[in-house]
Motif scaffolding. Structure first.
Motif, PDB file in Angstrom:
ATOM      1  N   THR A 261      -4.733   5.566  -4.592  1.00 18.58           N
ATOM      2  CA  THR A 261      -5.005   5.506  -3.166  1.00 18.58           C
ATOM      3  C   THR A 261      -6.267   4.430  -3.048  1.00 18.58           C
ATOM      4  O   THR A 261      -6.136   3.933  -1.889  1.00 18.58           O
ATOM      5  CB  THR A 261      -5.715   6.771  -2.926  1.00 18.58           C
ATOM      6  OG1 THR A 261      -6.898   7.280  -3.433  1.00 18.58           O
ATOM      7  CG2 THR A 261      -4.557   7.891  -2.876  1.00 18.58           C
TER       8      THR A 261
ATOM      9  N   GLY B 293       0.912  -1.359  -0.030  1.00 20.39           N
ATOM     10  CA  GLY B 293       0.086   0.157   0.077  1.00 20.39           C
ATOM     11  C   GLY B 293       0.890   1.371   0.001  1.00 20.39           C
ATOM     12  O   GLY B 293       0.399   2.397  -0.874  1.00 20.39           O
TER      13      GLY B 293
ATOM     14  N   ALA C  85      -4.343   1.263  -2.573  1.00 14.22           N
ATOM     15  CA  ALA C  85      -3.534   1.405  -1.386  1.00 14.22           C
ATOM     16  C   ALA C  85      -4.322   0.969  -0.129  1.00 14.22           C
ATOM     17  O   ALA C  85      -4.137   0.379   0.593  1.00 14.22           O
ATOM     18  CB  ALA C  85      -2.842   2.621  -1.234  1.00 14.22           C
ATOM     19  N   GLU C  86      -5.582   1.459  -0.277  1.00 14.99           N
ATOM     20  CA  GLU C  86      -6.493   1.388   0.774  1.00 14.99           C
ATOM     21  C   GLU C  86      -6.853  -0.238   1.152  1.00 14.99           C
ATOM     22  O   GLU C  86      -7.060  -0.769   2.176  1.00 14.99           O
ATOM     23  CB  GLU C  86      -7.900   2.118   0.603  1.00 14.99           C
ATOM     24  CG  GLU C  86      -7.693   3.630   1.048  1.00 14.99           C
ATOM     25  CD  GLU C  86      -9.184   4.242   1.211  1.00 14.99           C
ATOM     26  OE1 GLU C  86     -10.056   3.692   1.906  1.00 14.99           O
ATOM     27  OE2 GLU C  86      -9.284   5.307   0.580  1.00 14.99           O
ATOM     28  N   THR C  87      -7.107  -0.848  -0.061  1.00 15.17           N
ATOM     29  CA  THR C  87      -7.384  -2.133   0.049  1.00 15.17           C
ATOM     30  C   THR C  87      -6.187  -3.142   0.443  1.00 15.17           C
ATOM     31  O   THR C  87      -6.382  -3.992   1.416  1.00 15.17           O
ATOM     32  CB  THR C  87      -7.570  -2.743  -1.621  1.00 15.17           C
ATOM     33  OG1 THR C  87      -8.725  -1.906  -2.047  1.00 15.17           O
ATOM     34  CG2 THR C  87      -7.867  -4.291  -1.571  1.00 15.17           C
ATOM     35  N   TYR C  88      -5.078  -2.746   0.239  1.00 13.19           N
ATOM     36  CA  TYR C  88      -3.743  -3.470   0.564  1.00 13.19           C
ATOM     37  C   TYR C  88      -3.668  -2.984   2.383  1.00 13.19           C
ATOM     38  O   TYR C  88      -3.403  -4.059   3.165  1.00 13.19           O
ATOM     39  CB  TYR C  88      -2.519  -2.975  -0.045  1.00 13.19           C
ATOM     40  CG  TYR C  88      -2.346  -3.790  -0.978  1.00 13.19           C
ATOM     41  CD1 TYR C  88      -1.720  -5.014  -1.073  1.00 13.19           C
ATOM     42  CD2 TYR C  88      -2.599  -3.282  -2.462  1.00 13.19           C
ATOM     43  CE1 TYR C  88      -1.387  -5.920  -2.280  1.00 13.19           C
ATOM     44  CE2 TYR C  88      -2.410  -3.975  -3.647  1.00 13.19           C
ATOM     45  CZ  TYR C  88      -1.807  -5.174  -3.501  1.00 13.19           C
ATOM     46  OH  TYR C  88      -1.397  -5.871  -4.497  1.00 13.19           O
ATOM     47  N   PHE C  89      -4.100  -1.880   2.834  1.00  9.01           N
ATOM     48  CA  PHE C  89      -3.948  -1.518   4.002  1.00  9.01           C
ATOM     49  C   PHE C  89      -5.098  -2.171   4.802  1.00  9.01           C
ATOM     50  O   PHE C  89      -4.839  -2.705   5.978  1.00  9.01           O
ATOM     51  CB  PHE C  89      -4.168   0.065   4.301  1.00  9.01           C
ATOM     52  CG  PHE C  89      -2.928   0.884   3.905  1.00  9.01           C
ATOM     53  CD1 PHE C  89      -1.761   0.315   3.847  1.00  9.01           C
ATOM     54  CD2 PHE C  89      -3.441   2.078   3.512  1.00  9.01           C
ATOM     55  CE1 PHE C  89      -0.756   1.067   3.327  1.00  9.01           C
ATOM     56  CE2 PHE C  89      -2.300   2.863   2.855  1.00  9.01           C
ATOM     57  CZ  PHE C  89      -0.904   2.337   2.663  1.00  9.01           C
TER      58      PHE C  89
ATOM     59  N   ARG D 106      -2.252   4.434   8.677  1.00  7.89           N
ATOM     60  CA  ARG D 106      -2.378   4.850   7.283  1.00  7.89           C
ATOM     61  C   ARG D 106      -3.961   4.909   6.859  1.00  7.89           C
ATOM     62  O   ARG D 106      -4.156   6.052   6.103  1.00  7.89           O
ATOM     63  CB  ARG D 106      -1.734   3.844   6.476  1.00  7.89           C
ATOM     64  CG  ARG D 106      -0.498   3.656   6.640  1.00  7.89           C
ATOM     65  CD  ARG D 106       0.385   2.513   6.192  1.00  7.89           C
ATOM     66  NE  ARG D 106       1.702   2.241   6.190  1.00  7.89           N
ATOM     67  CZ  ARG D 106       2.559   2.300   7.252  1.00  7.89           C
ATOM     68  NH1 ARG D 106       2.141   2.420   8.481  1.00  7.89           N
ATOM     69  NH2 ARG D 106       3.890   2.492   7.043  1.00  7.89           N
TER      70      ARG D 106
END
Length: 413
Positions: A340, A329, A343-347, A369
């Protein structure tokens, strides 16, 4: 063993086995032969890595003691095999072996055996249970080690068990959010190795302390630690520790501002590591370190490529999966253009994995994050409340960069 000269030990050990074979066959001779064969199998791991030859030596040693009623004699061979299975991420067989080790150790009521049994049980639990279970085993392992009455551990080759249990305990406690006690444990591991003046124990301690420095973001300490580790590993011809010291030292050099020199050192370490028979259990984490070094050097695309390789090499239950998801992310936010949404999905993935294990430090990082990204969105307040709850649950480690970042997002600076 005292000098950590394991290559010479293999030569002497083979010669001693030849001499023993010429003696009359007695129970004493059998005991000595089995003890020596078990030691030599572990020595092969230390010198040659996790080769097929090392595995065969362990299996042969275990087969030879299967028929014996002396469980103390069977214990070291079983422990060696359990370690091999763990390094190859064969978690099911490792758990079975750890259970058998515990049965023997409890029957013998021997603190030295119980130290090893709780260590293996704790590490294998880390893969399948939550962190509190693993930490409890490590706490008991330390208590058992402290209860031993002798510095000599029968059947032992490699790092001193007290060094191992304190170092592993430190890493697990850090991930659980117990940062201050983690520092205490790692400090004790390194000091114990120095007091013992045992090169292989010190190589083990320095490597794990360097990983700890990396997690804590202490670049100056990481640089000093890896220089000492590299010198020690080179002097005593420990190629695996040498390769790891190069990789971590290169990461420190990149973080200190010398991107070109640091990446060169990282790749030198990987070249050496690739030429050895190394255990796959560490590969994903090592690739994550490589990826981070490239990201710090501004080579984001290559950093993502290394991280994708780490993801593909992950075992289903690998505890480092949460860290890799968060790192992915971070890289997507550094990309041009940034992504973004992904990235949110990975976080979120990292948060789920960390929460399930009780890895509160990693959970804190993921929530920090997400709270940053969703500061103005509809879910922003919910994430902030959860971040506040997790941060408030910490009883130590208030000066870590992870906690400082969380407080900054919460406006509690």
């Amino acid at each position: 063993e005292a000098r950590g000269d394991y290559r010479r030990m293999l030569v002497l050990g083979a010669d001693l086995l030849r001499v023993l074979s010429e003696l009359p066959e007695t129970p004493e001779r059998k005991h000595d032969e089995l003890t020596l064969q078990t030691n030599l199998a572990r020595t092969q791991l230390a010198v040659r890595g996790f080769t097929p030859e090392a595995e065969r030596a362990m299996l042969d040693a275990l087969a030879r003691v299967e028929s014996t009623t002396d469980e103390r004699l069977r214990f070291p061979a079983l422990r060696s095999l359990a370690t091999l299975r763990l390094m190859r991420t064969e978690i099911g067989p490792t758990i079975e072996a750890a259970g058998e080790l515990m049965e023997i150790a409890e029957k013998e009521a021997d603190p030295a055996l119980l130290t090893d049994a709780h260590l293996l049980s704790g590490i294998s639990s880390y893969w399948v249970d939550d962190l509190p279970v693993a930490i409890a085993h490590l706490d008991q392992a330390i208590a058992e080690f402290d209860a031993t009455t002798s510095g000599f551990v029968e059947f032992r080759i490699g790092p001193n068990p007290g060094v191992v249990v304190n170092a592993v305990s430190a890493l697990l406690r850090w991930r659980a959010g117990l940062a201050d006690s983690a520092v205490t444990r790692m400090t004790r591991a390194v000091q114990l190795a120095r007091d013992l003046d045992h090169p292989y124990s010190l190589a083990y301690a320095l490597h794990h302390a360097a990983v700890f420095d990396l997690w804590r973001g202490d670049v100056p300490a990481l640089a000093v630690r890896t220089r000492e580790a590299l010198e020690l590993a080179t002097t005593h011809d420990y190629p695996v520790w040498q390769a790891l010291a190069m990789v971590l030292g290169g990461a420190a050099t990149v973080a200190s501002g010398d991107a070109g020199g640091g990446l060169t050192q990282v790749e030198r370490g990987f070249t050496l590591y690739a030429g050895l028979s190394t255990p796959p259990v560490f590969w994903a984490h090592l690739l994550m370190i490589r990826s981070d070094a490239y990201a710090r050097a501004g080579k984001v695309d290559q950093a993502i490529a290394w991280l994708q390789e780490a993801e593909m090499s992950l075992e289903a239950q690998d505890p480092v999966g949460a860290d890799i998801a968060i790192a992915h992310g971070d890289l997507l936010l550094l990309s041009t253009p940034s992504d973004t949404v992904a990235a949110e999905t990975y976080f979120e993935r990292g948060l789920i994995l960390a929460t399930a294990r009780g890895a509160h430090m990693v959970e804190l990082e993921a929530l920090t994050r997400l709270a940053t990204l969703r500061a103005t969105g509809p879910d922003g307040e919910d994430v902030r409340r959860r971040l506040h709850s997790v941060a408030a649950s910490f009883t130590e480690g208030f000066d870590t960069h992870q906690m400082i970042a969380a407080r900054a997002v919460l406006g509690d600076v």
